[in-house]
Design an enzyme around this catalytic site. Structure first.
Site, PDB file in Angstrom:
ATOM      1  N   ASP A 140      42.305  59.370  15.635  1.00  0.00           N
ATOM      2  CA  ASP A 140      41.386  58.333  16.102  1.00  0.00           C
ATOM      3  C   ASP A 140      39.987  58.885  16.365  1.00  0.00           C
ATOM      4  O   ASP A 140      39.441  58.779  17.465  1.00  0.00           O
ATOM      5  CB  ASP A 140      41.950  57.668  17.361  1.00  0.00           C
ATOM      6  CG  ASP A 140      41.166  56.425  17.764  1.00  0.00           C
ATOM      7  OD1 ASP A 140      40.694  55.710  16.866  1.00  0.00           O
ATOM      8  OD2 ASP A 140      41.021  56.184  18.975  1.00  0.00           O
ATOM      9  N   GLU A 186      45.836  62.953  28.919  1.00  0.00           N
ATOM     10  CA  GLU A 186      45.035  61.800  28.512  1.00  0.00           C
ATOM     11  C   GLU A 186      45.491  60.563  29.263  1.00  0.00           C
ATOM     12  O   GLU A 186      46.694  60.297  29.360  1.00  0.00           O
ATOM     13  CB  GLU A 186      45.133  61.522  27.005  1.00  0.00           C
ATOM     14  CG  GLU A 186      44.451  62.542  26.110  1.00  0.00           C
ATOM     15  CD  GLU A 186      44.486  62.144  24.639  1.00  0.00           C
ATOM     16  OE1 GLU A 186      44.647  60.928  24.348  1.00  0.00           O
ATOM     17  OE2 GLU A 186      44.365  63.037  23.783  1.00  0.00           O
TER      18      GLU A 186
END
Length: 668
Positions: A214, A553
Site C-alpha cells: 500500500d 501499526e
C-alpha cells in the site's frame, strides 16, 4: 559490452511479464536453505586527507523506454553515445523519483526501463597513484550502469547502495559519460514482489504493474551518486561493536578493519592501523594501534553513552573514530573517519534494554515519500521530519517497508531516534527458492550497510508476510537464522498482520510485532470495539511465543480539515478518539511488562497506487504530506511526553499545555 551481459539485460527487460505470470500461478516448492554472496566495501563516501569525494547529483538527461519495445535501447546500444543523439531527452533531477516530475500520466505510471545519462569531467590529477569508485546510494529497482560505453556495474535491490571501481574506465583530463538503465518492474521473485500483465485498452494493450503493498512504486535514481577516490591500498570495511561497564562509566569500542590493496603499494604482513577516538569537543579520549589482523579495542574512561531521545538529557551522543592505515616503514596509506555511539543492547522474554535500562518504544511507521520528489533524498525534508519527531516526543520509528537513506540513519544517530531497520520484504507470499535467495540478499546488504549505526536497535525481516501459507515456517526459520548469523547483537522482529492462531513465523523472532486496525479495517466506526481487542490480541501473541510484544501499526485514515461531531469515519475527531481508545489498551498492557512499544501508522500521509479506497493516497498520517499536524498530533504529543516523563523523568515542553483558565480545573 559482452554478449552475456547484453543477453541478461534483454532477458530482464523482455521477460518480466511472462515470468511474473508464471510464478504467480506456480505452487509452493519444498525449500532448501541456500548460501548467498556477501557484500564488500560500500563505506559511506567521505573526504579525508587521502580521499576526495565528488557529487554527480544534479540534472541528468532522461528517456523512458517504449513499453512495447523495452529492449530497443540495448539492441541499438544507446549506451555507446549521448542519449540525445538517439532520442529526444528531458531534464531529470537526481536524486528524485521520476514519476511526479512531469505532467505526463504515461511517465507517472511507466512500467519497465528508463534511461539516464550525463557527461562530466575528471581531473587529470585523479590519474595519479589512486583508484576511483562510482557509488549509487539507491536505484529502484534494477540498475545497469555504463561508463564511456563499458558496463561498469549492475545491481538488483532498490533502496540499497552499490558501487564499482571505474579507474580503468575513465578518461582523465577529459569528458566522460555515465549511462544508467533503471527498471522498476516487480515480479514474484523480487523483493518486494509484484506482477506484470498485459491488459486490453481502447487502443490495444497496456503493460500493467500490480502489487499488493500500500504505497506507490516510485522509481528512479533515488539517492546521491558519487565519484570518490581511494589510495591503491585502502580501508575497505570497518565493523564496530561497543560495550559498557562500571555502571556505564567505562566504555569499550571494538573495531575490525578490512583492507583492499595492490601489490604495488602494499608490503605483505606489514599493514597496521592507528585508531583514535575524539569526543564532541574534538578532544582525543582514546587511541590504540591495531594488531596484525587490523582489529583491536579502545577503552573510554568517563564515557558518555548513546541514549535515545528523552531517556537522557544529552541523547544521541557521538564520538568520532579516526582510522589511519599504515604500511611498511610507517607509510601512511589511507585515512577514514566515522561516527561511533557507545551503547549496549539486551533483551529477555519480557524486556528490551538499552545501556541496562528498559525501553518503551513510542514512535511511528513512516515512508520516504513527499510531493514531487517521491522517494528522492531531500535534506530539507529530512531536517523537517526529525524536528517533528522531536517535537512530538517520539523515540523511535520503523523504516517501513524498506531501508531508508544512509543520510536518514545518520540523522537518527545524531538525534537519538531508535530505528527498527526493515528490509524491503513486504506482503511476501508464494514462498519459493529464488525468492528466499533475494530475501536473504536484501538482509545481508542492509545489515552490511547499517551495522555501525547506534540508532539501529532491531532488524525487521518482513512486513505483513503471509505467515499462514505452506512453507512460511521453514522460510522464516531460514531467514531468521541467517539474520542472526550476520548480527547477533540486535534482536529481530517482523510486522505480522495474521492472527496468532494461524501464524507460523512469529516464534522464530526475538520480539513479536503485530499490525491491527481495530475501528478501521476491522469493525469500522466502532470505537467501542477497540480497547479489549487490542489487549486480547497482544496477550495472545505473548502466550504463543513468550517474547516481548510491540503493536507496530494502528491508525485510521483522516482527511485534514474534516470535522464531524459526533465523530465519523475520516474525520479528525474520529482519528483522535480511535487513538485514545488504543492508549487505554496500551496502558493496561504496559502493566504486564512484556508489552514494550506502540507505533502509529503513519507519521505522514503518503502516495499510493490509484484506488477508490484512497483519496489521493493513504491519509493515516498524524501529519499531512506537507508535514503539518492534524488534530491528533497534539494529543499524541501529550501522550509521548507523558510517557517520557513517567518512565525517564524528562521535562515537559513549555507549550505542551497551553494556558486555559485561572481555576482549579486548569491542570498542568
Amino acid at each position: 559490452m559482452c554478449l552475456q551481459c547484453s543477453f541478461e539485460i534483454l532477458t530482464i527487460l523482455m521477460c518480466n511479464a511472462l515470468l511474473g505470470l508464471y510464478l504467480s500461478s506456480s505452487s509452493a516448492l519444498d525449500l532448501q536453505d541456500i548460501t548467498i554472496s556477501k557484500s564488500r566495501g560500500m563505506l559511506y563516501p567521505r573526504d579525508s586527507e587521502t580521499r576526495e569525494v565528488r557529487s554527480l547529483d544534479g540534472m541528468w538527461n532522461f528517456v523512458p523506454a517504449d513499453e512495447e519495445y523495452p529492449s530497443q535501447g540495448v539492441n541499438d546500444q544507446w549506451y555507446k553515445d549521448n542519449l540525445n543523439k538517439v532520442r529526444k531527452v528531458i531534464g531529470m533531477p537526481v536524486p528524485a523519483s521520476y514519476n511526479d516530475i512531469t505532467t505526463k500520466q504515461s511517465l507517472r505510471d511507466h512500467v519497465g526501463a528508463v534511461w539516464y545519462d550525463r557527461n562530466f569531467f575528471v581531473s587529470r590529477l585523479w590519474a595519479k597513484d589512486q583508484r576511483v569508485w562510482l557509488r549509487f546510494g539507491s536505484v529502484h529497482y534494477k540498475a545497469f550502469v555504463w561508463v564511456n560505453g563499458e558496463l561498469a556495474v549492475k545491481h538488483e535491490m532498490g533502496h540499497l547502495p552499490f558501487e564499482a571501481e571505474v579507474t580503468h574506465l575513465l578518461k582523465y583530463g577529459s569528458e566522460n559519460r555515465i549511462t544508467v538503465i533503471c527498471d522498476n518492474a516487480l515480479i514474484q521473485t523480487t523483493v518486494p514482489q509484484g506482477k506484470i500483465s498485459e491488459v486490453a485498452n481502447d487502443n490495444g494493450v497496456s503493460i500493467v504493474q500490480s502489487y499488493s503493498f500500500d504505497f506507490f512504486n516510485y522509481a528512479g535514481i533515488h539517492r546521491s551518486v558519487h565519484l570518490y577516490t581511494t589510495p591503491k591500498t585502502f580501508i575497505e570495511e570497518v565493523e564496530i561493536n561497543t560495550d559498557l561497564a562500571n555502571d556505564n562509566s567505562l566504555g569499550y569500542v571494538y573495531y575490525t578493519i578490512s583492507v583492499n590493496g595492490s601489490a604495488a603499494n602494499q608490503a605483505d604482513n606489514a599493514l597496521y592501523a592507528r585508531v583514535q577516538l575524539y569526543n564532541r569537543e574534538g578532544e582525543q579520549v582514546a587511541n590504540a594501534t591495531s594488531d596484525a589482523k587490523l582489529s583491536g579495542m579502545l577503552q573510554v574512561e568517563k564515557v558518555k553513552p548513546w541514549w535515545p531521545y528523552l531517556m537522557h538529557p544529552d541523547p544521541g551522543y557521538l564520538y568520532e573514530l579516526k582510522i589511519e592505515l599504515h604500511g611498511a616503514n610507517e607509510e601512511l596509506l589511507d585515512i577514514y573517519r566515522l561516527n561511533v555511539g557507545i551503547r549496549t543492547l539486551s533483551w529477555t522474554s519480557t524486556t528490551f534494554n538499552i545501556n541496562g535500562k528498559p525501553v518503551y518504544f513510542r514512535g511511528f511507521g513512516r515512508h520516504e515519500d513527499a510531493d514531487v520528489r517521491g522517494k528522492g533524498l531531500d535534506y530539507a525534508l529530512l531536517t523537517r521530519d526529525f524536528n517533528l519527531l522531536r517535537w512530538i516526543g517520539a523515540n523511535a520509528y520503523r523504516t517501513s517497508h524498506y531501508p531508508y537513506s544512509e543520510e536518514s540513519m545518520q540523522f537518527a544517530d545524531r538525534h537519538g531516534i531508535m530505528i527498527i531497520d526493515e528490509c524491503p520484504s513486504v506482503d511476501t507470499e508464494n514462498y519459493n527458492q529464488a525468492l528466499l535467495g533475494k530475501h536473504k540478499s536484501s538482509l545481508e546488504q542492509l545489515i552490511h550497510r547499517d551495522r555501525n549505526h547506534p540508532s539501529v536497535v532491531m532488524w525487521s525481516i518482513a512486513n505483513e508476510p503471509s505467515t499462514r501459507e505452506k512453507n512460511a515456517d521453514i522460510y522464516f526459520e531460514y531467514v531468521a537464522t541467517f539474520t542472526r548469523s550476520l548480527d547477533s547483537s540486535r534482536p529481530i522482529t517482523a510486522a505480522i498482520s495474521g492472527s496468532a492462531i494461524e501464524d507460523k513465523a512469529a516464534c522464530y523472532l526475538d520480539i513479536v510485532s503485530f499490525n491491527r486496525y481495530n475501528g478501521w479495517y476491522s469493525n469500522p466506526g466502532r470505537l467501542d470495539m477497540i480497547t479489549k481487542r487490542v489487549i486480547d490480541e497482544a496477550t495472545a501473541w505473548y502466550y504463543k511465543c513468550y517474547k516481548p510484544v510491540i503493536m507496530s501499526e494502528y491508525g485510521a485514515d483522516t482527511l485534514e480539515g474534516l470535522h464531524l461531531q459526533p465523530s465519523f469515519l475520516w474525520s479528525e475527531e474520529y482519528q483522535t478518539e480511535l487513538f485514545s481508545r488504543h492508549f487505554k489498551a496500551f496502558d493496561a498492557l504496559r502493566r504486564q511488562k512484556w508489552f514494550i512499544g506502540e507505533f502509529v501508522w503513519n507519521f505522514a500521509d503518503f502516495k499510493t497506487a490509484q484506488s477508490y479506497t484512497r483519496v489521493a493516497g493513504n491519509k493515516k498520517g498524524v501529519f499531512t504530506r506537507a508535514r503539518q499536524p492534524k488534530a491528533v498530533a497534539h494529543l499524541l504529543r501529550k501522550r509521548y511526553f507523558a510517557l517520557g516523563h513517567d518512565m525517564d523523568q524528562c521535562s515537559f515542553p513549555d507549550d505542551l499545555y497551553p494556558y486555559i483558565a485561572a481555576s482549579r480545573w486548569h491542570i498542568r
